[in-house]
Design a protein around this motif. Structure first.
Motif, PDB file in Angstrom:
ATOM      1  N   GLY A  94       0.819  -1.202   0.000  1.00  0.00           N
ATOM      2  CA  GLY A  94       0.000   0.000   0.000  1.00  0.00           C
ATOM      3  C   GLY A  94       0.852   1.250   0.000  1.00  0.00           C
ATOM      4  N   GLY A  97      -0.908   4.726   4.858  1.00  0.00           N
ATOM      5  CA  GLY A  97      -2.196   5.289   5.239  1.00  0.00           C
ATOM      6  C   GLY A  97      -2.173   5.825   6.638  1.00  0.00           C
ATOM      7  N   SER A 126      -3.120  -0.259   3.295  1.00  0.00           N
ATOM      8  CA  SER A 126      -2.530   1.015   3.710  1.00  0.00           C
ATOM      9  C   SER A 126      -3.019   1.480   5.069  1.00  0.00           C
ATOM     10  CB  SER A 126      -2.777   2.102   2.666  1.00  0.00           C
ATOM     11  OG  SER A 126      -2.204   1.733   1.438  1.00  0.00           O
TER      12      SER A 126
END
Length: 161
Positions: A94, A97, A126
């Motif tokens: 990912g 995040g 993520s």
């Protein structure tokens, strides 16, 4: 108000005790401004995931892997929730995040494979691991339940307004 989504597979009395402790910690009266949503893994969906600001995941360790129910959850929500695939079709890396997550795993003898399998999928979503994984083996002791309450409280506190 922030939303904490707790997705779990708790088919045994021990796992249910752990889940109850996690939920109790997340729902502590000292934590304000956080809506705690609890879903069994076979009922949670992408809408639940997209509406959440953080996640707690709970599973048994089965044959060196996460429970089939939690795997079904990931299979169901993965692409809609922004999961990344590598060229070979496996979970990709990912982009990073900000949504925090925590994980608890209960097994009789080993939890390593279950933890690894969850983390390999989550990294493609993520999400950010925001607490140490709670790994419990064998009988569940009071100290394990205290740690489960702490895990729930920690993730919920991260989402406080």
């Amino acid at each position: 108000m922030s939303r904490l989504l707790i997705v779990h597979h708790s088919p045994t009395p021990n796992l249910q005790r752990i889940t109850d402790a996690v939920v109790a910690g997340a729902s502590d009266e000292a934590i304000e401004g956080v809506d705690v949503v609890v879903r069994p893994a076979l009922e949670a969906n992408a809408e639940d995931v997209l509406a959440a600001d953080g996640y707690l995941l709970g599973t048994s360790a089965n044959f060196g892997y996460m429970s089939g129910a939690l795997k079904h959850f990931f299979d169901t929500i993965f692409l809609e929730a922004g999961g990344s695939l590598a060229e070979d079709g496996s979970a990709g890396k990912g982009a990073g995040g900000k949504k925090p997550y925590g994980l608890w795993v209960h097994g009789r003898y080993d939890t390593t494979g279950a933890v690894r399998s969850v983390q390999s999928i989550v990294q493609a979503l993520s999400w950010t691991q925001s607490a140490e994984v709670l790994e419990i083996m064998g009988d569940v002791a009071d100290a394990d339940l205290d740690a489960a309450r702490d895990l729930g409280g920690t993730l919920a506190a991260l989402l406080m307004d």
